[in-house]
Design an enzyme around this catalytic site. Structure first.
Site, short mmCIF file in Angstrom:
data_model
loop_
_atom_site.label_atom_id
_atom_site.label_comp_id
_atom_site.label_asym_id
_atom_site.label_seq_id
_atom_site.Cartn_x
_atom_site.Cartn_y
_atom_site.Cartn_z
N GLU A 78 0.81 -1.21 0.00
CA GLU A 78 0.00 0.00 0.00
C GLU A 78 0.85 1.27 0.00
O GLU A 78 1.85 1.36 0.69
CB GLU A 78 -0.93 0.02 1.21
CG GLU A 78 -1.93 -1.13 1.25
CD GLU A 78 -2.94 -1.09 0.11
OE1 GLU A 78 -3.10 -0.01 -0.51
OE2 GLU A 78 -3.58 -2.13 -0.15
N ARG A 88 -18.10 -0.97 5.53
CA ARG A 88 -19.19 -1.66 4.82
C ARG A 88 -19.80 -2.74 5.69
O ARG A 88 -20.99 -3.04 5.58
CB ARG A 88 -18.65 -2.26 3.51
CG ARG A 88 -19.70 -2.97 2.67
CD ARG A 88 -19.10 -3.47 1.37
NE ARG A 88 -17.96 -4.35 1.57
CZ ARG A 88 -18.07 -5.66 1.84
NH1 ARG A 88 -19.26 -6.24 1.96
NH2 ARG A 88 -16.98 -6.40 1.99
N CYS A 141 -8.04 -2.20 8.00
CA CYS A 141 -6.70 -2.18 7.39
C CYS A 141 -6.23 -0.74 7.16
O CYS A 141 -5.13 -0.36 7.58
CB CYS A 141 -6.69 -2.96 6.08
SG CYS A 141 -6.83 -4.75 6.28
N HIS A 165 -1.26 -5.77 1.82
CA HIS A 165 -2.44 -6.62 1.72
C HIS A 165 -2.07 -7.94 1.05
O HIS A 165 -1.30 -7.95 0.09
CB HIS A 165 -3.54 -5.94 0.89
CG HIS A 165 -4.53 -5.18 1.71
ND1 HIS A 165 -4.73 -3.83 1.57
CD2 HIS A 165 -5.38 -5.59 2.69
CE1 HIS A 165 -5.67 -3.43 2.42
NE2 HIS A 165 -6.09 -4.48 3.10
#
Length: 213
Positions: A78, A88, A141, A165
């Site tokens: 990342e 979500r 995350c 990830h």
């Protein structure tokens, strides 16, 4: 040199999280660096609090947090974390913040200060798919990556830190149609490569790692 590697506990109905399963299998010494391994709760705010305590105790030179990105087909290093929680699904303690800043006094975004392109190159050179990612999502995350980089910006300016990830492992995609996975041994190897590249590269290499969309 100390390298702190963290992975998350399972979440979202999964029985296993490849991030910590891979971290657990790392050698205790990699290219001369001592590897510290820790599991982080998949919980907003508590994840940062846990990471903070470990950093205060261990005083690492490098911190690489690792998380699961189900649906991605490669290991993704990342680039940036953003100052927003927009969940979500609920975390493991039923928290579901929506459009909430992580830190009111934080910047809109912080960039990893790891040699992310050197990390990707080292992983790819060892025949494992990897790429730069420009979004860590808006779940735990991104939350912990932002928390880590906030700490580095405010207090631990000598620490290098960032986030990786990893995909599902094969047993997680049984019964799921057209969902990619990667065997755990390759994820472990990829993390070892990322540590090697971080230890050996004070500055990042200059190669293309961008994306059109």
């Amino acid at each position: 040199m100390k390298v702190l590697m963290t992975g998350f506990e399972p979440f979202g109905g999964e029985k296993i999280n490849p991030s910590f399963e891979a971290v657990k299998k790392l050698d205790d010494q990699i290219v001369g660096a001592h590897i510290i391994k820790a599991e982080i709760p998949t919980v907003f705010r508590k994840s940062i609090e846990t990471l903070t305590k470990i950093i205060e105790k261990e005083k690492p030179d490098i911190v690489i947090c690792v998380g699961q990105a189900g649906g991605r087909c490669d290991i993704t290093v990342e680039r940036v974390a953003i100052n927003i929680d927009d969940a979500r699904i609920s975390d493991n303690e039923d928290n579901q913040p929506i459009d909430k800043k992580i830190y009111e006094d934080g910047k809109n975004a912080y960039f990893s200060n790891l040699p992310i392109k050197a990390m990707v190159k080292e992983i790819n050179d060892n025949l494992i798919p990897a790429s730069i990612s420009n979004t860590a999502g808006t779940f735990v995350c991104n939350h912990i990556m932002y928390g880590l980089l906030y700490m580095i910006n405010k207090k631990y300016t000598n620490i290098k830190g960032g986030f990786i990830h990893v995909p599902f492992i094969p047993e997680q995609v049984i019964g799921k149609k057209n969902v990619p996975s990667m065997i755990l041994d390759n994820i472990v190897k990829g993390l070892k490569c990322s540590i090697k590249a971080t230890v050996e590269n004070e500055k990042d290499i200059i190669v293309s790692g961008g994306a059109i969309c």
